[in-house]
Design a protein around this motif. Structure first.
Motif, mmCIF file in Angstrom:
data_model
loop_
_atom_site.group_PDB
_atom_site.id
_atom_site.type_symbol
_atom_site.label_atom_id
_atom_site.label_comp_id
_atom_site.label_asym_id
_atom_site.label_seq_id
_atom_site.Cartn_x
_atom_site.Cartn_y
_atom_site.Cartn_z
ATOM 1 N N ASN A 140 44.028 47.355 42.576
ATOM 2 C CA ASN A 140 45.300 47.363 43.293
ATOM 3 C C ASN A 140 46.350 46.457 42.656
ATOM 4 O OD1 ASN A 140 44.295 49.132 45.306
ATOM 5 N ND2 ASN A 140 43.361 47.412 46.392
ATOM 6 N N ASP A 141 45.902 45.537 41.798
ATOM 7 C CA ASP A 141 46.828 44.579 41.188
ATOM 8 C C ASP A 141 46.985 44.783 39.687
ATOM 9 O OD1 ASP A 141 47.337 43.246 43.611
ATOM 10 O OD2 ASP A 141 45.508 42.039 43.382
ATOM 11 N N LEU A 142 46.714 45.983 39.191
ATOM 12 C CA LEU A 142 46.791 46.218 37.751
ATOM 13 C C LEU A 142 48.202 46.071 37.191
ATOM 14 C CD1 LEU A 142 44.333 49.176 36.974
ATOM 15 C CD2 LEU A 142 44.021 46.722 36.621
ATOM 16 N N SER A 143 49.204 46.151 38.033
ATOM 17 C CA SER A 143 50.582 45.982 37.551
ATOM 18 C C SER A 143 50.931 44.516 37.326
ATOM 19 C CB SER A 143 51.573 46.589 38.552
ATOM 20 O OG SER A 143 51.506 45.901 39.796
ATOM 21 N N LEU A 144 50.053 43.625 37.779
ATOM 22 C CA LEU A 144 50.284 42.185 37.642
ATOM 23 C C LEU A 144 49.463 41.622 36.489
ATOM 24 C CD1 LEU A 144 49.993 41.218 41.421
ATOM 25 C CD2 LEU A 144 52.062 41.893 40.163
ATOM 26 N N TYR A 145 49.985 40.572 35.881
ATOM 27 C CA TYR A 145 49.216 39.887 34.849
ATOM 28 C C TYR A 145 47.971 39.247 35.469
ATOM 29 C CZ TYR A 145 52.791 40.304 31.229
ATOM 30 O OH TYR A 145 53.660 40.791 30.292
ATOM 31 N N PRO A 146 46.877 39.169 34.712
ATOM 32 C CA PRO A 146 45.684 38.474 35.215
ATOM 33 C C PRO A 146 45.911 36.965 35.202
ATOM 34 C CG PRO A 146 45.363 39.103 32.929
ATOM 35 C CD PRO A 146 46.685 39.697 33.351
ATOM 36 N N ASP A 147 44.889 36.227 35.595
ATOM 37 C CA ASP A 147 44.971 34.765 35.532
ATOM 38 C C ASP A 147 45.372 34.329 34.130
ATOM 39 O OD1 ASP A 147 43.936 35.050 38.031
ATOM 40 O OD2 ASP A 147 42.152 33.812 37.693
ATOM 41 N N ASN A 148 46.212 33.295 34.056
ATOM 42 C CA ASN A 148 46.646 32.796 32.759
ATOM 43 C C ASN A 148 45.485 32.199 31.968
ATOM 44 O OD1 ASN A 148 48.754 32.076 30.819
ATOM 45 N ND2 ASN A 148 48.340 29.966 31.428
ATOM 46 N N THR A 149 44.514 31.620 32.684
ATOM 47 C CA THR A 149 43.334 31.038 32.032
ATOM 48 C C THR A 149 42.064 31.607 32.661
ATOM 49 O OG1 THR A 149 42.948 29.170 33.521
ATOM 50 C CG2 THR A 149 44.663 28.903 31.846
ATOM 51 N N ASP A 150 40.947 31.220 32.094
ATOM 52 C CA ASP A 150 39.650 31.697 32.574
ATOM 53 C C ASP A 150 38.956 30.674 33.469
ATOM 54 O OD1 ASP A 150 39.143 29.713 30.751
ATOM 55 O OD2 ASP A 150 37.696 30.852 29.571
ATOM 56 N N LYS A 195 43.700 32.645 23.673
ATOM 57 C CA LYS A 195 45.022 33.127 24.074
ATOM 58 C C LYS A 195 45.163 33.121 25.595
ATOM 59 C CE LYS A 195 44.870 36.426 20.224
ATOM 60 N NZ LYS A 195 43.416 36.296 19.977
ATOM 61 N N PRO A 196 46.394 32.963 26.104
ATOM 62 C CA PRO A 196 46.604 33.138 27.543
ATOM 63 C C PRO A 196 46.378 34.600 27.921
ATOM 64 C CG PRO A 196 48.709 32.941 26.387
ATOM 65 C CD PRO A 196 47.636 32.624 25.392
ATOM 66 N N PHE A 197 45.979 34.822 29.154
ATOM 67 C CA PHE A 197 45.683 36.171 29.646
ATOM 68 C C PHE A 197 44.623 36.871 28.793
ATOM 69 C CE2 PHE A 197 50.375 35.509 30.230
ATOM 70 C CZ PHE A 197 50.344 35.220 31.583
ATOM 71 N N LEU A 198 43.691 36.098 28.242
ATOM 72 C CA LEU A 198 42.710 36.666 27.315
ATOM 73 C C LEU A 198 41.821 37.702 27.992
ATOM 74 C CD1 LEU A 198 41.352 36.664 24.521
ATOM 75 C CD2 LEU A 198 39.876 34.821 25.321
ATOM 76 N N LEU A 199 41.362 37.400 29.211
ATOM 77 C CA LEU A 199 40.497 38.326 29.932
ATOM 78 C C LEU A 199 41.321 39.146 30.920
ATOM 79 C CD1 LEU A 199 37.404 36.078 30.730
ATOM 80 C CD2 LEU A 199 37.636 37.766 28.917
ATOM 81 N N SER A 200 41.015 40.429 31.011
ATOM 82 C CA SER A 200 41.717 41.280 31.964
ATOM 83 C C SER A 200 41.315 40.905 33.388
ATOM 84 C CB SER A 200 41.380 42.750 31.709
ATOM 85 O OG SER A 200 40.056 43.038 32.131
#
Length: 361
Positions: A52-62, A248-253
């Motif tokens: 439901n949130d695919l339009s948003l960026y994921p967490d900036n970090t892991d 990198k930031p946003f490395l993991l989806s």
């Protein structure tokens, strides 16, 4: 303009996609060491919610995943001990980037996982092969003798892919005590959950003692998330904090993050997977022994065999029966074949196909 060591053919080619057979022939994919149970229903729910949130960026970090990993390790390690990435293979790539330069050397022992040599070559490093013994044990004394002033990393795997062998705790202690302090030991333990040997060890006690060792892990095997591509490593803080500087930031989806966290929470699924693999390992090895097929002891979710006919012919015959297996000459085990353990139905079909082949010889 082009770097010669990148132009070399060092591309890692994974196992093939599931074959298509005529109607009535069931396909059993025993070629890629995948989880025969699939993946946790908790993962499915977490990913469904995250869609439901695919339009948003994921967490900036892991950080949320690293905190979950710390919890999974009974908080023996802090979140900062961990580094996550898109698969265990990418962890190897990242480690190569931060520690290797052109002209450096690494040490591997074939047969081994191809990215050890392929990914390090991209950095201009030279791989020194200290082959395993005929029984597929590490020649650790040979590795120590191969260390030079150019050596930066040593790759070890326990259990090793494709041979299934492991390194006993006392043997690893003795080895690490002799490795120079400036050499990093990369310890691939992606199959650690399946090991039953009483003297098996992960990298954990050695990380806690401050050795220059990096434990590599993946969510592709035990957790059944091969298609999601999530992996991690853990190491002493000096190493892990350094490695994370290039992440990198946003490395993991968002799907990878939520799926991996959910997978760690479902300890019941992990236990069912381990129980299945260990039970089916005994069943398959007993069956191979009864058929007179040579195989090597294994602590993984697979077994290495010496097929009764040429390995390519063997693979083609097995595929004609709907059984996918993996020739591993490119791993450094010419003529050998690796077979993953599946559910009982798949393993019975594999052994039956092998028996038919033997009866036709």
């Amino acid at each position: 303009m082009y770097k010669s060591y990148i132009q070399e053919d060092s591309t890692y080619k994974g196992g093939g996609k599931k074959i298509v057979m005529p109607t009535g022939i069931e396909v059993h994919k025993l070629s890629s060491n995948e989880n025969p149970l699939g993946f946790s229903k908790k993962v499915s729910l977490a990913i469904t919610n995250a869609v439901n949130d695919l339009s948003l960026y994921p967490d900036n970090t892991d950080i949320r995943l690293r905190e979950a990993l710390s919890k999974d390790f009974k908080e023996q390690l802090d979140a900062d001990h961990f580094v996550t990435a898109n698969s265990g293979s990418e962890i190897i790539d990242i480690i190569s980037k931060v520690f290797l330069s052109e002209g450096d050397e690494i040490i591997v022992s074939q047969p081994c996982f191809l990215p050890y040599t392929a990914f390090t070559r991209w950095m201009g490093a030279k791989a020194i092969n200290v082959p395993m013994t005929p029984d597929y044990d590490y020649n650790l004394e040979g590795i120590l003798k191969a260390i030079t002033a150019k050596t930066k990393m040593i790759f070890l795997a326990s259990p090793n892919n494709p041979s299934g062998n492991y390194i006993p705790y006392d043997v690893l202690v003795a080895f690490l005590s002799k490795v120079p302090k400036n050499v990093i030991v990369v310890y691939d333990e992606v199959y650690r959950h399946f090991a039953e040997a009483s003297d098996y060890t992960s990298a954990l006690p050695f990380v806690l003692e401050g050795y220059n060792i990096i434990g590599i892990n993946s969510f592709s095997k035990t957790y059944g998330l091969a298609g999601l591509r999530v992996g991690y490593c853990y190491a002493p803080l000096a190493l892990s904090n350094y490695i994370r500087k290039v992440c990198k930031p946003f490395l993991l989806s968002s799907l990878a993050l939520e799926g991996a966290i959910a997978a760690l929470e479902d300890t019941d699924f992990v236990q069912r997977t381990v129980d299945l693999v260990q039970e089916e390992r005994k069943f398959v090895l007993k069956g191979l022994d009864e058929l007179g097929i040579k195989f090597w002891p294994t602590e993984g979710n697979f077994v290495l065999i010496d097929p009764p006919v040429e390995n390519i012919d063997f693979t083609k015959f097995m595929e004609s029966k709907g059984i996918m297996v993996r020739p591993v000459g490119v791993f450094g085990a010419p003529g050998k074949v690796r077979i993953s353990f599946g559910v009982r139905k798949a393993n019975e079909a594999m052994l039956a196909a092998m028996k038919e082949l033997l009866n036709n010889l």
